[in-house]
Design an enzyme around this catalytic site. Sequence first.
Site, PDB file in Angstrom:
ATOM      1  N   ALA A  10      87.185   3.888  46.049  1.00  0.00           N
ATOM      2  CA  ALA A  10      87.714   3.615  44.707  1.00  0.00           C
ATOM      3  C   ALA A  10      88.944   2.735  44.730  1.00  0.00           C
ATOM      4  O   ALA A  10      89.313   2.178  43.700  1.00  0.00           O
ATOM      5  CB  ALA A  10      88.040   4.928  44.001  1.00  0.00           C
TER       6      ALA A  10
ATOM      7  N   TRP B 269      87.947  27.367  46.484  1.00  0.00           N
ATOM      8  CA  TRP B 269      87.950  27.294  47.944  1.00  0.00           C
ATOM      9  C   TRP B 269      87.704  28.672  48.534  1.00  0.00           C
ATOM     10  O   TRP B 269      86.899  28.844  49.441  1.00  0.00           O
ATOM     11  CB  TRP B 269      89.286  26.746  48.455  1.00  0.00           C
TER      12      TRP B 269
ATOM     13  N   PHE C 253      96.337  27.037  45.768  1.00  0.00           N
ATOM     14  CA  PHE C 253      96.510  27.189  47.213  1.00  0.00           C
ATOM     15  C   PHE C 253      97.230  28.520  47.470  1.00  0.00           C
ATOM     16  O   PHE C 253      97.971  29.014  46.598  1.00  0.00           O
ATOM     17  CB  PHE C 253      97.336  26.034  47.794  1.00  0.00           C
TER      18      PHE C 253
ATOM     19  N   LYS D 102      89.564  17.567  45.055  1.00  0.00           N
ATOM     20  CA  LYS D 102      88.672  17.111  43.973  1.00  0.00           C
ATOM     21  C   LYS D 102      87.205  17.443  44.261  1.00  0.00           C
ATOM     22  O   LYS D 102      86.494  17.953  43.388  1.00  0.00           O
ATOM     23  CB  LYS D 102      88.872  15.607  43.762  1.00  0.00           C
TER      24      LYS D 102
ATOM     25  N   THR E  11      86.065  19.690  46.300  1.00  0.00           N
ATOM     26  CA  THR E  11      85.937  21.150  46.323  1.00  0.00           C
ATOM     27  C   THR E  11      85.783  21.688  44.900  1.00  0.00           C
ATOM     28  O   THR E  11      84.920  22.538  44.632  1.00  0.00           O
ATOM     29  CB  THR E  11      87.165  21.779  47.003  1.00  0.00           C
TER      30      THR E  11
ATOM     31  N   LYS F 226      91.171  11.374  56.904  1.00  0.00           N
ATOM     32  CA  LYS F 226      90.695  12.344  55.932  1.00  0.00           C
ATOM     33  C   LYS F 226      89.956  13.516  56.549  1.00  0.00           C
ATOM     34  O   LYS F 226      90.062  14.644  56.082  1.00  0.00           O
ATOM     35  CB  LYS F 226      89.784  11.619  54.927  1.00  0.00           C
TER      36      LYS F 226
ATOM     37  N   PHE G 235      89.656   9.137  44.114  1.00  0.00           N
ATOM     38  CA  PHE G 235      91.106   9.135  43.888  1.00  0.00           C
ATOM     39  C   PHE G 235      91.448   9.576  42.464  1.00  0.00           C
ATOM     40  O   PHE G 235      90.741  10.406  41.889  1.00  0.00           O
ATOM     41  CB  PHE G 235      91.693   7.772  44.236  1.00  0.00           C
TER      42      PHE G 235
ATOM     43  N   ARG H 174      79.279  11.120  46.065  1.00  0.00           N
ATOM     44  CA  ARG H 174      79.222  10.009  47.014  1.00  0.00           C
ATOM     45  C   ARG H 174      78.975  10.526  48.427  1.00  0.00           C
ATOM     46  O   ARG H 174      79.273  11.677  48.740  1.00  0.00           O
ATOM     47  CB  ARG H 174      80.533   9.216  46.996  1.00  0.00           C
TER      48      ARG H 174
END
Length: 560
Positions: A278, A414, A386, A76, A78, A110, A306, A99
């Site tokens: 969140a 990415w 991906f 998200k 990215t 993470k 999230f 954030r």
Amino acid sequence: MTETLLPPLTDLQIAKNSTMQPIWDIAKKAGIPEDAVEPFGRYKAKIDVMKLPKSTKKAKVVLVTAISPTPAGEGKSTVTVGLADALTRLGEKTMIALREPSLGPVMGLKGGATGGGYAQVLPMEEINLHFNGDLHAITTANNALSALIDNHLHRGNELQIDPRRITWKRVLDMNDRALRNITIGLGGPAQGVPREDGFDITVASEIMAIFCLALDIEDLKERLARIVIGYTYNKEPITVRDLGVQGALTLLLKEAFKPNLVQTIEGTPALIHGGPFANIAHGCNSLIATNTARELADIVVTEAGFGSDLGAEKFMNIKARQGKFAPDAVVIVATVRALKMHGGVPKNQLALENTKAVMNGIFNLDKHIETIRTFGVEPVVALNRFVTDSKTELDAILTWCQTNGVAVALTDVWEKGGAGGMALGKEVINLINKPNNFAPLYNIDDSIGEKIRKIVRNVYGGDDVLFTDEALKDMESIEKNGWDVLPICMAKTQYSLSDDPKLIGRPIGFSITVRKIIPKIGAGFLVCLTGDIMTMPGLPKYPAALNMDVDKEGNAVGLI
């Protein structure tokens, strides 16, 4: 001769190989005058919003959310960064509002939280670690209040605070389960008044929520004054105003309250400020940063934590309501890998083509689309590619979206940065130029139970809400004190639309159990605890910290 293939660069290596522009140049690009820029080194700065020229311009707001997260990753942040870079490439004056990462998840499960690949905000390692000290300031203000409460008890307890009914907890910016429940004040009369206490993680602190919802420094002080820290022996609420320390807490926060300016790899200005979770808080960056970006740019790209059932729901019902603005477009990030997991494929088999599992898992995406439309906003799906995704799997998702009338764009940010987000950028521009019918899900004067039921039924897809005896007692106390007119902040697992993390995909026929309701009067919402959600997370068996190091030149290693 056989060609040797080099391993792909890590996010940290890509970040370190990038050339950053001096922060003065980024500020100039954003239209920020020099006297409003307070540099923290060469590539970071605080922005004194009081010194910005007054503007009536309000940028379009693009909210980035996602399907229900999985261990496979959705990307998200990215996509948020890559989309902003794409919009800049398309000639739009764009800023990002994100954030700040919390050290707990960075060192835990993470890892880094500044985007990835060629869609990152920089300087990556500094943002992910101590940054400009905001979380330290929030931690200090929170714990200063705890110290002042205990000092009041020790010095005679003039306010008749019941030590058994103090609701204010200490905080730490780290996942540390051993501190969830503690006993303090032991060792005799000189050491204070013995009582039970505990720690939350800093991002769950009410001060973090206040920090992120306050409109200006005066609003910050007033919200701090309204914090309820506990109750008297007669069960009357005690506030920070009663203690008379709101000024001191504001003083500790006044420098941190200035938004932080950084940049993307491609030089798009980014404001990174505030960081509530969140799943236990409202999951959005600071309102002052978002509003500052709205006055400086034409398009602001922001995200909420999230999936749409958590961060986006709270963005709509709490942040947008308090900020008096509406999102102009919503992006829902999805991946083949995550949809496979929602379709029942274990993580170690995600590289194998499985279109059937993708289509089984797509019902999770379908619910998140339905949720955004419930708020009167039409979403666009960002299909984040991906390298293991097959063309058949990607085509199946694209075809499903087109068949169901959902705007969709394949993104490759990415690997390609803004160039990989051009199709998404064009879809977003198309959406923001169309009117929408945004409205919060519930009226503020609905009953507490009705507000929660509307969230459960419309956002989670559940049948009903069950309240424990403790939650019913909390509700009675909240209504007695006149706090029932506040919005709802659901504390729920991020892994499922239900309150059971094992129910992936799109579960049906379930109810949500609310076990406790905590009034956060300064923040201006009611936190409803569901399931086994914790306000102080623990570290996993193999935390990301095990892979982190510093080389002999002082460079960070393993901060992914």
